[in-house]
Write a protein that holds these residues in place. Structure first.
Motif, mmCIF file in Angstrom:
data_model
loop_
_atom_site.group_PDB
_atom_site.id
_atom_site.type_symbol
_atom_site.label_atom_id
_atom_site.label_comp_id
_atom_site.label_asym_id
_atom_site.label_seq_id
_atom_site.Cartn_x
_atom_site.Cartn_y
_atom_site.Cartn_z
ATOM 1 N N ASP A 254 48.747 34.007 42.013
ATOM 2 C CA ASP A 254 48.562 33.388 43.330
ATOM 3 C C ASP A 254 47.135 32.917 43.558
ATOM 4 O OD1 ASP A 254 47.256 35.785 43.615
ATOM 5 O OD2 ASP A 254 48.308 36.404 45.445
ATOM 6 N N GLY A 255 46.311 33.009 42.527
ATOM 7 C CA GLY A 255 44.919 32.566 42.626
ATOM 8 C C GLY A 255 43.977 33.578 43.239
ATOM 9 N N LEU A 256 44.467 34.759 43.597
ATOM 10 C CA LEU A 256 43.641 35.726 44.313
ATOM 11 C C LEU A 256 43.338 36.999 43.510
ATOM 12 C CD1 LEU A 256 45.361 35.475 47.818
ATOM 13 C CD2 LEU A 256 43.277 34.328 47.041
ATOM 14 N N ASP A 257 43.690 37.017 42.236
ATOM 15 C CA ASP A 257 43.504 38.239 41.449
ATOM 16 C C ASP A 257 42.044 38.675 41.386
ATOM 17 O OD1 ASP A 257 46.198 38.328 41.003
ATOM 18 O OD2 ASP A 257 46.102 37.962 38.834
ATOM 19 N N VAL A 258 41.145 37.742 41.095
ATOM 20 C CA VAL A 258 39.731 38.102 40.966
ATOM 21 C C VAL A 258 39.150 38.460 42.332
ATOM 22 C CG1 VAL A 258 37.473 37.392 40.105
ATOM 23 C CG2 VAL A 258 39.543 36.596 38.949
ATOM 24 N N LEU A 259 39.575 37.752 43.367
ATOM 25 C CA LEU A 259 39.113 38.081 44.708
ATOM 26 C C LEU A 259 39.478 39.515 45.070
ATOM 27 C CD1 LEU A 259 37.943 37.496 47.477
ATOM 28 C CD2 LEU A 259 40.130 36.469 48.122
ATOM 29 N N ARG A 260 40.677 39.943 44.734
ATOM 30 C CA ARG A 260 41.094 41.310 45.049
ATOM 31 C C ARG A 260 40.168 42.325 44.379
ATOM 32 N NH1 ARG A 260 46.215 38.845 44.068
ATOM 33 N NH2 ARG A 260 47.378 38.597 46.020
ATOM 34 N N ARG A 261 39.801 42.067 43.139
ATOM 35 C CA ARG A 261 38.919 42.990 42.425
ATOM 36 C C ARG A 261 37.531 43.013 43.051
ATOM 37 N NH1 ARG A 261 38.346 41.413 36.603
ATOM 38 N NH2 ARG A 261 37.230 43.409 36.567
ATOM 39 N N VAL A 262 37.042 41.830 43.437
ATOM 40 C CA VAL A 262 35.720 41.761 44.072
ATOM 41 C C VAL A 262 35.734 42.474 45.417
ATOM 42 C CG1 VAL A 262 34.012 40.202 45.094
ATOM 43 C CG2 VAL A 262 35.012 39.663 42.868
#
Length: 261
Positions: free
Chosen positions: A195-203
């Motif tokens: 969904d394009g948000l995987d890295v944002l979730r980790r950050v």
């Protein structure tokens, strides 16, 4: 072969589909040092290499940012993130540019903040090498590694501005990107997961431990993803906000660590 003229450069670029052929021709001709350089640069541009990579630099927030082959090219719309960061924490003393790419965000922030401590990090060695050159004039430090694992432990709880231009293109949309990005920029800088948000979730999950009280995380996202990004930041315990620049088609989501937290 005779040297290329302005008219012939414009014609070649226009034939290759460059919308702003006249402007690009001027940049190539003023950047090239020799007629052979002009020919080589035009050939690379005609083959689809991003203009900024052909030139070796990109204009960003009033700065000339070095851009190496294989490094994510800073977008002019991301200048809006810089503006929002400076508005949110105008007297920031510690700045981190996470997923830094060329280090454009960090350099632009440091240029506007007098004497701020600057750190930039990226998982891509080529990006770190490029960023190191761009942030060196501001005394910045570039680190290689996966997100926060790259940063010195002493930054925990001290970061005033955490600018994280994370990849946010959904995996299924990557093939739909313009060829300049799809074929010439690293996938790790583009692909944000299903969904394009995987890295944002980790950050977001780690950000509260690194931000100073009142410190702000800022990320760029799409209009479609914006409400979901807000939910991610709120879920991490941050005070979420949004900002939109219609002129730049830019969407920025902010997450502030509560001053008393």
């Amino acid at each position: 072969m005779p040297p290329l003229t302005t008219a012939s450069v414009v014609a070649a670029l226009r034939a290759a589909g460059c919308v702003f052929a006249e402007e690009e021709a001027e940049l190539i001709l003023t950047t090239a040092r020799t007629p052979d350089d002009v020919t080589a640069m035009v050939d690379r541009r005609v083959c689809g290499v991003p203009l900024e990579v052909v030139l070796g630099w990109a204009e960003f927030a009033g700065l000339r940012i070095a851009v190496d082959p294989g490094v994510f090219v800073p977008r002019r719309r991301t200048e809006f993130l810089v503006e929002r960061a400076l508005a949110a924490v105008p007297h920031a003393s510690v700045v981190v540019d996470l997923c830094c790419g060329s280090g454009a965000l960090g350099a632009a922030l440091a240029a506007s903040l007098d004497g701020a401590e600057l750190h930039a990090a990226d998982i891509d060695p080529a990006a770190v090498r490029c960023a190191r050159r761009n942030i060196a004039p501001y005394g910045g430090h570039a680190h290689e590694g996966d997100l926060f694992t790259a940063l010195p432990a002493g930054l925990r709880g001290r970061v005033d501005i955490l600018a994280a231009n994370v990849p946010y293109v959904p995996t299924g949309d990557v093939p739909l990107l313009p060829g300049e990005a799809r074929d010439h920029e690293p996938l790790v800088a583009l692909d944000g997961g299903t969904d394009g948000l995987d890295v944002l979730r980790r950050v977001a999950a780690e950000a509260p431990r690194w931000l100073a009280p009142g410190g702000c995380l800022l990320v760029e996202t799409s209009e479609r993803q914006e409400p979901h990004a807000v939910d991610v930041l709120r879920g991490a315990g941050l005070i979420a906000g949004t900002a939109v620049s219609e002129e730049r088609a830019a969407h920025v989501v902010t997450g502030t660590r509560p001053a008393g937290g």
